[in-house]
Design a protein around this motif. Structure first.
Motif, mmCIF file in Angstrom:
data_model
loop_
_atom_site.group_PDB
_atom_site.id
_atom_site.type_symbol
_atom_site.label_atom_id
_atom_site.label_comp_id
_atom_site.label_asym_id
_atom_site.label_seq_id
_atom_site.Cartn_x
_atom_site.Cartn_y
_atom_site.Cartn_z
ATOM 1 N N PHE A 10 57.724 -15.361 33.206
ATOM 2 C CA PHE A 10 59.179 -15.523 33.100
ATOM 3 C C PHE A 10 59.582 -16.087 31.741
ATOM 4 C CE2 PHE A 10 63.222 -17.483 35.022
ATOM 5 C CZ PHE A 10 63.847 -16.250 35.177
ATOM 6 N N SER A 11 58.593 -16.415 30.917
ATOM 7 C CA SER A 11 58.873 -17.088 29.637
ATOM 8 C C SER A 11 59.220 -16.077 28.554
ATOM 9 C CB SER A 11 57.634 -17.913 29.238
ATOM 10 O OG SER A 11 57.281 -17.735 27.892
ATOM 11 N N SER A 12 60.359 -16.347 27.898
ATOM 12 C CA SER A 12 60.853 -15.417 26.887
ATOM 13 C C SER A 12 59.828 -15.195 25.771
ATOM 14 C CB SER A 12 62.167 -15.938 26.309
ATOM 15 O OG SER A 12 62.097 -17.315 26.064
ATOM 16 N N TYR A 13 59.242 -16.291 25.282
ATOM 17 C CA TYR A 13 58.299 -16.113 24.167
ATOM 18 C C TYR A 13 56.987 -15.466 24.617
ATOM 19 C CZ TYR A 13 61.386 -18.570 20.977
ATOM 20 O OH TYR A 13 62.453 -18.905 20.180
ATOM 21 N N THR A 14 56.655 -15.631 25.903
ATOM 22 C CA THR A 14 55.482 -14.912 26.406
ATOM 23 C C THR A 14 55.754 -13.412 26.388
ATOM 24 O OG1 THR A 14 54.868 -16.806 27.780
ATOM 25 C CG2 THR A 14 53.862 -14.699 28.350
ATOM 26 N N PRO A 48 48.758 -29.769 21.902
ATOM 27 C CA PRO A 48 49.272 -30.866 22.729
ATOM 28 C C PRO A 48 50.737 -30.729 23.129
ATOM 29 C CG PRO A 48 48.082 -31.698 20.812
ATOM 30 C CD PRO A 48 48.191 -30.225 20.632
ATOM 31 N N PHE A 49 51.491 -29.874 22.429
ATOM 32 C CA PHE A 49 52.888 -29.659 22.826
ATOM 33 C C PHE A 49 52.982 -28.890 24.146
ATOM 34 C CE2 PHE A 49 52.789 -30.062 18.218
ATOM 35 C CZ PHE A 49 53.728 -31.057 18.018
ATOM 36 N N GLY A 50 51.897 -28.227 24.504
ATOM 37 C CA GLY A 50 51.862 -27.494 25.775
ATOM 38 C C GLY A 50 52.783 -26.296 25.801
ATOM 39 N N ARG A 51 53.189 -25.825 24.637
ATOM 40 C CA ARG A 51 54.121 -24.681 24.611
ATOM 41 C C ARG A 51 53.327 -23.380 24.557
ATOM 42 N NH1 ARG A 51 59.733 -25.786 21.608
ATOM 43 N NH2 ARG A 51 60.593 -25.690 23.676
ATOM 44 N N PHE A 52 53.952 -22.368 25.073
ATOM 45 C CA PHE A 52 53.293 -21.077 25.136
ATOM 46 C C PHE A 52 54.277 -19.989 24.693
ATOM 47 C CE2 PHE A 52 55.542 -20.844 29.190
ATOM 48 C CZ PHE A 52 55.454 -22.135 29.689
ATOM 49 N N PRO A 53 53.721 -18.856 24.227
ATOM 50 C CA PRO A 53 52.356 -18.355 24.367
ATOM 51 C C PRO A 53 51.392 -18.959 23.341
ATOM 52 C CG PRO A 53 53.617 -16.798 23.074
ATOM 53 C CD PRO A 53 54.564 -17.896 23.488
ATOM 54 N N LEU A 54 50.124 -18.856 23.698
ATOM 55 C CA LEU A 54 49.039 -19.209 22.788
ATOM 56 C C LEU A 54 47.945 -18.166 23.026
ATOM 57 C CD1 LEU A 54 47.581 -22.656 21.951
ATOM 58 C CD2 LEU A 54 46.039 -20.892 22.790
ATOM 59 N N GLU A 64 52.034 -19.849 18.431
ATOM 60 C CA GLU A 64 53.398 -19.368 18.161
ATOM 61 C C GLU A 64 53.423 -17.835 18.178
ATOM 62 O OE1 GLU A 64 56.551 -20.978 16.696
ATOM 63 O OE2 GLU A 64 55.902 -22.839 17.598
ATOM 64 N N SER A 65 54.522 -17.350 18.769
ATOM 65 C CA SER A 65 54.602 -15.918 19.067
ATOM 66 C C SER A 65 54.533 -15.018 17.821
ATOM 67 C CB SER A 65 55.881 -15.626 19.861
ATOM 68 O OG SER A 65 57.005 -16.119 19.176
ATOM 69 N N THR A 66 55.217 -15.410 16.744
ATOM 70 C CA THR A 66 55.201 -14.526 15.563
ATOM 71 C C THR A 66 53.809 -14.428 14.938
ATOM 72 O OG1 THR A 66 57.544 -14.865 15.160
ATOM 73 C CG2 THR A 66 56.247 -14.094 13.287
ATOM 74 N N PHE A 99 66.565 -13.740 15.780
ATOM 75 C CA PHE A 99 66.580 -13.728 17.248
ATOM 76 C C PHE A 99 65.976 -15.016 17.820
ATOM 77 C CE2 PHE A 99 67.173 -9.091 16.637
ATOM 78 C CZ PHE A 99 68.346 -8.972 17.379
ATOM 79 N N ASP A 100 64.936 -15.544 17.159
ATOM 80 C CA ASP A 100 64.329 -16.783 17.663
ATOM 81 C C ASP A 100 65.240 -17.991 17.435
ATOM 82 O OD1 ASP A 100 62.081 -15.347 18.344
ATOM 83 O OD2 ASP A 100 60.676 -16.569 17.194
ATOM 84 N N LEU A 101 65.712 -18.141 16.199
ATOM 85 C CA LEU A 101 66.358 -19.409 15.817
ATOM 86 C C LEU A 101 67.850 -19.442 16.115
ATOM 87 C CD1 LEU A 101 64.550 -19.960 12.399
ATOM 88 C CD2 LEU A 101 63.936 -20.879 14.626
HETATM 89 N N1 LIG Z 1 58.435 -21.192 18.723
HETATM 90 C C1 LIG Z 1 57.584 -20.974 19.888
HETATM 91 C C2 LIG Z 1 58.390 -21.252 21.117
HETATM 92 C C3 LIG Z 1 57.570 -21.341 22.376
HETATM 93 C C4 LIG Z 1 58.409 -21.834 23.549
HETATM 94 O O1 LIG Z 1 59.496 -22.378 23.386
HETATM 95 N N2 LIG Z 1 57.870 -21.609 24.751
HETATM 96 C C5 LIG Z 1 58.492 -22.088 25.956
HETATM 97 C C6 LIG Z 1 58.461 -20.997 27.024
HETATM 98 S S1 LIG Z 1 59.476 -19.618 26.592
HETATM 99 C C7 LIG Z 1 57.679 -23.244 26.503
HETATM 100 O O2 LIG Z 1 56.534 -23.385 26.157
HETATM 101 N N3 LIG Z 1 58.276 -24.049 27.366
HETATM 102 C C8 LIG Z 1 57.577 -25.103 28.042
HETATM 103 C C9 LIG Z 1 57.652 -26.411 27.340
HETATM 104 O O3 LIG Z 1 58.395 -26.551 26.346
HETATM 105 O O4 LIG Z 1 56.961 -27.319 27.814
HETATM 106 C C10 LIG Z 1 57.015 -19.535 19.829
HETATM 107 O O5 LIG Z 1 57.539 -18.699 19.080
HETATM 108 O O6 LIG Z 1 56.013 -19.258 20.508
#
Ligand SMILES: N[C@@H](CCC(=O)N[C@@H](CS)C(=O)NCC(=O)O)C(=O)O
Length: 216
Positions: A10-14, A48-54, A64-66, A99-101
């Motif tokens: 469901f994640s946009s960047y995924t 450690p930020f736990g953000r995805f995708p990776l 980071e997606s790009t 589109f991202d920013l």
């Molecule tokens: N700039 C990052 C943005 C990644 C991002 O914001 N991912 C969101 C999901 S769409 C996320 O990880 N959210 C969970 C969180 O912030 O803990 C990229 O391009 O990959």
């Protein structure tokens, strides 16, 4: 070679990373987070930020997606060219940033606000994000053509655009006053690869914090 993508359907960047993987027919393992605790712990160990995708490529992280799309093009090329060389490539990178920013960031700020405790909500910030989204809509309305973001080929810019106006329209409607952007969003949704990521995300719509509209 082994490719593993950490993300959520469901994640946009995924979506942004899944689209080139699917379009090129690249083999990879999907590691869903955050529900799968083991995957999530591993993601946070690496980033450690736990953000995805990776992406893990033979264990080496690409974050980071790009950069993930740049890495796929450089090391796992398929039939599509996501970022051509030269001026067109620069234009595509700019649109990816746009589109991202200017779309996704504002959409995320509006959605993120409802997840805050009531006393920490930021109505001024939300109003500003809505204003910026409208500025972004008006800007892209004037320049989007009748095919993809930067011409006849689906590129990195369209990978970024597939989730951006899709989800942004759910929080701030594009409306009939922007027919070119509305038509571009519809073209993206009609693309079979984009339709695939939209369909894979469908079961998670009830979790959309502002309530998902009954369309798309
Ligand atoms: N700039 C990052 C943005 C990644 C991002 O914001 N991912 C969101 C999901 S769409 C996320 O990880 N959210 C969970 C969180 O912030 O803990 C990229 O391009 O990959």
């Amino acid at each position: 070679m082994s490719l593993e993508l950490y993300g959520h359907p469901f994640s946009s960047y995924t979506w942004k990373a899944l689209i080139p993987l699917y379009a090129d027919g690249t083999q990879f393992e999907f590691r869903q987070v955050p529900e799968n605790e083991e995957n999530y712990a591993e993601l946070k160990r690496i980033w450690p930020f736990g953000r995805f995708p990776l992406l893990l490529d033979d264990g080496e992280p690409v974050i980071e997606s790009t950069p993930i799309i740049e890495h796929l093009q450089a090391h796992h090329p398929g039939p599509n060219v996501w970022i051509p060389d030269g001026d067109l490539g620069r234009e595509i990178r700019f649109l990816d940033r746009f589109f991202d920013l200017y779309v996704m960031d504002n959409m995320q700020a509006i959605v993120g606000d409802v997840l805050r405790p009531e006393e920490s909500r930021d109505s001024y910030g939300v109003a500003k994000s809505r204003e910026r989204l409208n500025t972004a809509y008006n800007w892209i309305e004037q320049r989007i053509g009748d095919r993809w973001a930067a011409g006849d080929n689906f590129t990195l810019a369209d990978c970024a655009a597939a989730p951006a106006p899709f989800y942004a329209d759910w929080v701030e409607e594009i409306g009939d006053s922007r027919p070119n952007l509305k038509a571009y969003r519809a073209r993206l949704l009609a693309d079979p690869i984009v339709a695939r990521v939209v369909d894979e995300a469908r079961p998670y719509r009830p979790y959309f914090p502002l309530g998902a509209p009954d369309r798309d």
